[in-house]
Design a protein around this motif. Structure first.
Motif, PDB file in Angstrom:
ATOM      1  N   ALA A 144      -4.305   6.278  -6.646  1.00 25.58           N
ATOM      2  CA  ALA A 144      -5.051   7.542  -6.685  1.00 25.58           C
ATOM      3  C   ALA A 144      -4.992   8.163  -8.070  1.00 25.58           C
ATOM      4  O   ALA A 144      -5.992   8.687  -8.583  1.00 25.58           O
TER       5      ALA A 144
ATOM      6  N   ARG B 118       0.820  -1.218   0.000  1.00 27.23           N
ATOM      7  CA  ARG B 118       0.000   0.000   0.000  1.00 27.23           C
ATOM      8  C   ARG B 118       0.852   1.265   0.000  1.00 27.23           C
ATOM      9  O   ARG B 118       0.563   2.223  -0.740  1.00 27.23           O
TER      10      ARG B 118
ATOM     11  N   GLU C 298      -3.457   9.890   3.340  1.00 24.55           N
ATOM     12  CA  GLU C 298      -2.432   8.840   3.335  1.00 24.55           C
ATOM     13  C   GLU C 298      -1.320   9.108   2.325  1.00 24.55           C
ATOM     14  O   GLU C 298      -0.263   8.478   2.403  1.00 24.55           O
TER      15      GLU C 298
ATOM     16  N   LEU D 244       0.025   3.359  -3.382  1.00 25.94           N
ATOM     17  CA  LEU D 244      -1.184   4.147  -3.199  1.00 25.94           C
ATOM     18  C   LEU D 244      -1.201   5.410  -4.079  1.00 25.94           C
ATOM     19  O   LEU D 244      -2.260   5.752  -4.629  1.00 25.94           O
TER      20      LEU D 244
ATOM     21  N   PHE E 244      -8.151   8.947  -0.226  1.00 30.94           N
ATOM     22  CA  PHE E 244      -6.771   8.569   0.087  1.00 30.94           C
ATOM     23  C   PHE E 244      -5.924   9.774   0.480  1.00 30.94           C
ATOM     24  O   PHE E 244      -4.737   9.614   0.793  1.00 30.94           O
TER      25      PHE E 244
END
Length: 267
Positions: A183, A175, A215, A179, A212
């Motif tokens: 996105a 992740r 993060e 990530l 997201f």
């Protein structure tokens, strides 16, 4: 998305307020207000922003720039292609060439180069999936943009969904590393849906990407301002449908920042 609808609505309100002024990350790392009108959600492998991974995991958001396209003319790229038989190098050259041709307004040629790149990455991933899956996902995401640019939104949506599926898979494996890519792919899917006037459907991937926001590492935060502007465009184009979709997804009414005029006049 793991948040409840109420929690998501609150989180989106905060993210939207923090990124209410559209910005695009330029090559030098600065944010140029108003440049979202010419957003590019592409990764140029010769200009990938530095981050915690060597993969093309951050979104290089570039305005069309014919000067940068001329700085590496097609003839030079053809020479580079002829100078090596390495398929990895060929794929990377075609990926970069496609973006630069697109920036120069040569969209059919950009699409042809992008198609070459994705075909090579697909062959490489078929023989070594773990090694080349990130590259294939990036190339497919950029190829979706090229398809949308030449007026083929239905194909663009299909290719964008393929890229998103791969990046979901990668994010489940790591992740932290993937990530930002995830996105980006959600933003691209929303973008190409908008090119097909499917503004209500575009809300779901864009809202998921915004979820997201907290993060994402600092180097990838530029995508949030772009998503804010895309959501504003959706609301401007089809306020009733977008409000319905947003309420269903987030469990809240459309926030005030989404009702503001978008900076972008085109996709």
């Amino acid at each position: 998305m793991t948040e409840s609808r109420g929690e998501l609505g609150g989180a989106l309100l905060g993210v939207g307020q923090r990124h209410r002024d559209p910005a695009v990350v330029s090559g030098g790392g600065q944010q140029d207000a108003g440049a979202v009108g010419h957003l590019r959600i592409d990764v140029d492998r010769d200009n990938v922003p530095s981050g915690p991974t060597t993969l093309a995991s951050s979104a290089a958001l570039q305005p069309p720039d014919p000067i940068s396209a001329r700085s590496c003319p097609e003839e030079l790229d053809l020479l580079r292609l002829a100078a090596t038989a390495d398929p990895v190098q060929h794929a990377r050259i075609y990926d970069t060439l496609a973006i630069r041709l697109s920036n120069a307004g040569q969209r059919p040629a950009a699409l042809a180069a992008s198609l070459q790149a994705t075909a090579i990455w697909q062959r490489l991933a078929a023989t070594s999936r773990d090694a080349y899956l990130p590259n294939l996902a990036t190339s497919l995401s950029n190829h979706a943009n090229r398809l949308a640019e030449v007026g083929r939104p239905t194909e663009a949506i299909q290719v964008s969904q393929q890229a998103l599926d791969l990046r979901r898979e990668l994010t489940e494996l790591n992740r932290d590393a993937y990530l930002p890519d995830h996105a980006e792919s959600l933003a691209v899917l929303g973008h190409v849906l908008m090119q097909d006037a499917r503004f209500g459907e575009a809300v779901a991937p864009l809202v998921e990407a915004m979820g997201f926001g907290q993060e994402l590492p600092e180097y990838a935060q530029g995508i949030m301002a772009v998503i804010v502007d895309l959501l504003r465009r959706c609301h401007t184009e089809d306020a009733a449908r977008v409000a319905e979709e947003f309420r269903e997804i987030a469990g809240a009414n459309v926030p005030d920042w989404m009702k503001e005029p978008p900076a972008s006049s085109d996709g």
